[in-house]
Design a protein around this motif. Structure first.
Motif, PDB file in Angstrom:
ATOM      1  N   SER A 271       0.657  12.393  -1.635  1.00  0.00           N
ATOM      2  CA  SER A 271       1.849  11.710  -1.131  1.00  0.00           C
ATOM      3  C   SER A 271       1.688  11.333   0.335  1.00  0.00           C
ATOM      4  O   SER A 271       2.019  10.207   0.749  1.00  0.00           O
ATOM      5  N   LYS A 272       1.180  12.267   1.153  1.00  0.00           N
ATOM      6  CA  LYS A 272       0.977  11.963   2.565  1.00  0.00           C
ATOM      7  C   LYS A 272      -0.110  10.905   2.749  1.00  0.00           C
ATOM      8  O   LYS A 272      -0.005  10.044   3.625  1.00  0.00           O
ATOM      9  N   LEU A 273      -1.133  10.960   1.918  1.00  0.00           N
ATOM     10  CA  LEU A 273      -2.218   9.993   2.021  1.00  0.00           C
ATOM     11  C   LEU A 273      -1.726   8.587   1.692  1.00  0.00           C
ATOM     12  O   LEU A 273      -2.075   7.611   2.375  1.00  0.00           O
TER      13      LEU A 273
ATOM     14  N   ASP B  12      -8.276   9.959  -3.109  1.00  0.00           N
ATOM     15  CA  ASP B  12      -8.381   8.796  -2.216  1.00  0.00           C
ATOM     16  C   ASP B  12      -8.318   7.494  -3.008  1.00  0.00           C
ATOM     17  O   ASP B  12      -7.691   6.516  -2.567  1.00  0.00           O
ATOM     18  N   ALA B  13      -8.947   7.465  -4.176  1.00  0.00           N
ATOM     19  CA  ALA B  13      -8.931   6.257  -5.002  1.00  0.00           C
ATOM     20  C   ALA B  13      -7.517   5.967  -5.512  1.00  0.00           C
ATOM     21  O   ALA B  13      -7.086   4.801  -5.536  1.00  0.00           O
ATOM     22  N   PHE B  14      -6.790   7.011  -5.917  1.00  0.00           N
ATOM     23  CA  PHE B  14      -5.393   6.827  -6.344  1.00  0.00           C
ATOM     24  C   PHE B  14      -4.566   6.209  -5.220  1.00  0.00           C
ATOM     25  O   PHE B  14      -3.770   5.280  -5.441  1.00  0.00           O
ATOM     26  N   ALA B  15      -4.721   6.748  -4.009  1.00  0.00           N
ATOM     27  CA  ALA B  15      -3.929   6.264  -2.877  1.00  0.00           C
ATOM     28  C   ALA B  15      -4.239   4.797  -2.581  1.00  0.00           C
ATOM     29  O   ALA B  15      -3.329   3.994  -2.343  1.00  0.00           O
ATOM     30  N   ARG B  16      -5.500   4.428  -2.590  1.00  0.00           N
ATOM     31  CA  ARG B  16      -5.864   3.045  -2.274  1.00  0.00           C
ATOM     32  C   ARG B  16      -5.404   2.082  -3.367  1.00  0.00           C
ATOM     33  O   ARG B  16      -4.970   0.961  -3.077  1.00  0.00           O
ATOM     34  N   ARG B  17      -5.481   2.495  -4.620  1.00  0.00           N
ATOM     35  CA  ARG B  17      -5.007   1.622  -5.697  1.00  0.00           C
ATOM     36  C   ARG B  17      -3.498   1.430  -5.629  1.00  0.00           C
ATOM     37  O   ARG B  17      -2.995   0.320  -5.824  1.00  0.00           O
ATOM     38  N   LEU B  18      -2.758   2.490  -5.323  1.00  0.00           N
ATOM     39  CA  LEU B  18      -1.307   2.366  -5.207  1.00  0.00           C
ATOM     40  C   LEU B  18      -0.929   1.461  -4.039  1.00  0.00           C
ATOM     41  O   LEU B  18      -0.009   0.642  -4.138  1.00  0.00           O
TER      42      LEU B  18
END
Length: 594
Positions: free
Chosen positions: A468-470, A499-505
């Motif tokens: 969530s913070k990322l 990290d991949a989840f954060a960038r895709r979102l």
């Protein structure tokens, strides 16, 4: 309300309905005739001023972004510059003419629809609403359209150009084009546009009367049997209006078919280039005639098949013999459907398929999470002021906060084992009730994939907090450095997945933010958060000045000042702020903001 049973009861209800319907229609036409010139003037002048005023900037920046694009090779840039030149020439003409037509259509139809909606279920004082509804709201709607166009020309355009200019090639090699394949591909494209435009126009003119009378027949059958749009009493006026406006729908469908012939015919050039074969491109052009003829036959419930031949236009793909192509819009009466589907509420269907429902819930959830993050000091006064001034380089509010809200919905849906997406109000968007629109699928389907992956990963609470913070702080490099010191014990694979989840979102959220309605809602969100933060700062400043130096509890005083420092801090990491009271200075120790 249950529909009347029996022939005489149905006939009597129909005769009673006619004066009521034509009275509303006449009133709506009068309101539309009065209001459409003003709506047309607002939209035509406003959009034309934006298009013409920004055209030089768009022209220069488009060529600059094309030249600096890292994903495109030099030859491809040269070819695209020729096509972009043609688009830049015709864009002002199409934009101004389209704004004029849109102003006429919206200014006339919006009051008519609002007049019928004024007598819907749940409305009080219907007589007054029949005259008032659709008057000032039409003028405001025209202004909203101009604002949305401004958001597209200012925000969405430059966001797309930045991606084109700054993104690196995926595999390190820029896209390039084969010069030897261009002449044949261009000839195929010109041939496809010419042939498809002629044949599509001929087929549309031939099938327009069929669509007109079959549509009237279907609507009349639904009117007599109180099915489809005539099921609910509140929707009967709209359905009656659909009968009268059906010829306009037929004309619009014919024009859409003619316009669709241009990209469908031009796609033959892409096929010829991809297959490196002139004959394959010609085969696609001829096959596109058969595909269009089959589709229209199926929609109009005519004899299946086509009089045009089909050819294989891909070397490694066999020709597919498509069966029924009709979708929900087919005029075919679905006799085999169940009683439940026949009794589906037309009004509820329209509500379920509203494409703005997800967007509204997204921003309401963003507001709720934003207020919590402001109170925790994670979103600072500097973040809000930078966003209000147009500086969205960090993207904490513009991208991070909406992505944070989407992530919370995904986590909530994954924990509940939902087949869709559970919104903040408890409703659920699934593949059955989601908006049936191709653009919506571009966002909904990837989100469903991410939700399933999150469910399979089964993150712990610490991992969810880190994700969530990322997602929220990914655009702020300074806060990201501090976040790396708070990472829970993770192996390299797990960290790379998060990290991949954060960038895709963030990528999906950035695409959503380019919608004009999203930009307008986001501005309202920033305004609400700014007002909320100013109220909190005012109340906390009052508490501090009231306590002053007379407080005997130094630790309580220090804790209160630290909380104010967290909210007021603009760059709190590695810095020390001095907050001066009435007769003393208290030094606030540096604290991390994440």
């Amino acid at each position: 309300m249950e529909p009347p049973r029996g022939f005489w009861a149905t006939l009597w209800r129909f005769l009673r309905f006619l004066p009521f319907f034509f009275g509303l229609l006449l009133l709506g036409i009068i309101k539309g005739a009065i209001l459409f010139p003003w709506a047309c003037i607002i939209m035509a002048i406003g959009n034309s001023a934006l298009i013409l005023g920004l055209w030089p900037v768009h022209a220069v920046w488009t060529y600059y972004s094309l030249i600096r694009a890292k994903q495109l090779g030099p030859v491809l840039k040269l070819v695209l510059s020729v096509g972009i030149s043609a688009l830049l020439i015709i864009w002002p003409i199409l934009g101004i003419f389209g704004s004029f037509l849109a102003g006429i259509a919206y200014g006339f139809l919006a009051p008519v629809m609002a007049t019928f909606d004024a007598v819907g279920e749940g409305k009080s004082n219907e007589f007054l609403h029949c005259f008032v509804d659709g008057t000032w709201s039409t003028i405001k709607g025209a202004c909203t359209v101009v604002r949305d166009v401004k958001d597209v020309l200012f925000h969405s355009y430059f966001s797309i150009m930045d991606d084109l200019r700054l993104q690196d090639p995926r595999d390190g090699n820029p896209y390039e084009i084969r010069l030897l394949s261009l002449p044949g591909a261009l000839l195929v494209g010109l041939f496809g546009i010419s042939l498809d435009s002629f044949i599509f126009s001929f087929l549309s003119l031939y099938k327009c009367p069929i669509m007109l009378f079959k549509g009237w027949k279907r609507l009349a059958q639904d009117l007599i049997g109180r099915e489809g749009p005539f099921l609910e009493t509140a929707c009967v006026p709209f359905a009656g209006l659909a009968i009268l406006l059906w010829p306009l729908a037929v004309v619009g469908a014919a024009l859409a078919a003619v316009l669709a012939s241009v990209p469908l015919g031009a796609y033959g050039a892409i096929v010829a280039y991809q297959e490196s074969s002139f004959s394959m491109g010609i085969s696609y052009v001829l096959t596109s005639l058969s595909i269009f003829d089959e589709y229209t036959n199926d929609v109009l419930d005519m004899q299946e098949g086509s009089c045009f031949p089909k050819y294989q236009y891909r070397k490694n793909e066999p020709l597919n013999s498509t069966g029924s192509l009709s979708g929900p819009g087919s005029l075919r009466r679905q006799e085999t459907k169940s009683e439940f589907s026949r009794a589906t509420s037309f009004k509820n269907s329209m509500h379920d398929l509203n494409p703005f429902k997800l967007l509204d819930n997204l921003f309401s959830e963003c507001q709720r999470h934003g207020e919590n993050l402001v109170s925790e000091g994670i979103i600072t006064y500097e973040d809000i002021q930078e966003t209000k001034s147009g500086n969205t380089a960090k993207g904490i509010l513009s991208i991070g906060l909406p992505a944070y809200g989407i992530l919370q919905s995904l986590l909530r849906s994954a924990k509940a084992n939902s087949v869709g997406l559970i919104l903040s109000d408890g409703s659920e968007i699934t593949s059955d009730n989601r908006p049936k629109h191709k653009i919506f699928d571009w966002f909904f389907d990837p989100l469903m994939v991410i939700k399933d992956q999150i469910r399979a990963e089964n993150f712990s609470q610490e991992e969810e907090n880190y994700l969530s913070k990322l997602v929220l702080l990914l655009g702020d490099s300074e806060r990201m450095k501090n976040l790396t010191t708070q990472i829970p014990p993770l192996n390299e694979r797990k960290r790379a997945e998060i990290d991949a989840f954060a960038r895709r979102l963030q990528g999906i959220t950035k695409s959503i933010s380019r919608y004009p309605t999203a930009k307008r809602r986001f501005d309202n969100l920033v305004k609400v958060l700014s007002e909320d933060l100013e109220k909190k700062l005012g109340s906390q400043r009052g508490n501090v000045s009231g306590k002053g130096s007379g407080s005997g509890n130094g630790s309580v005083h220090m804790k209160r000042l630290r909380s104010i420092g967290r909210i007021m801090s603009q760059k709190s990491v590695g810095r020390t702020r001095s907050i001066q009271g009435e007769d003393q200075i208290v030094v606030v120790e540096p604290e991390n903001m994440v």
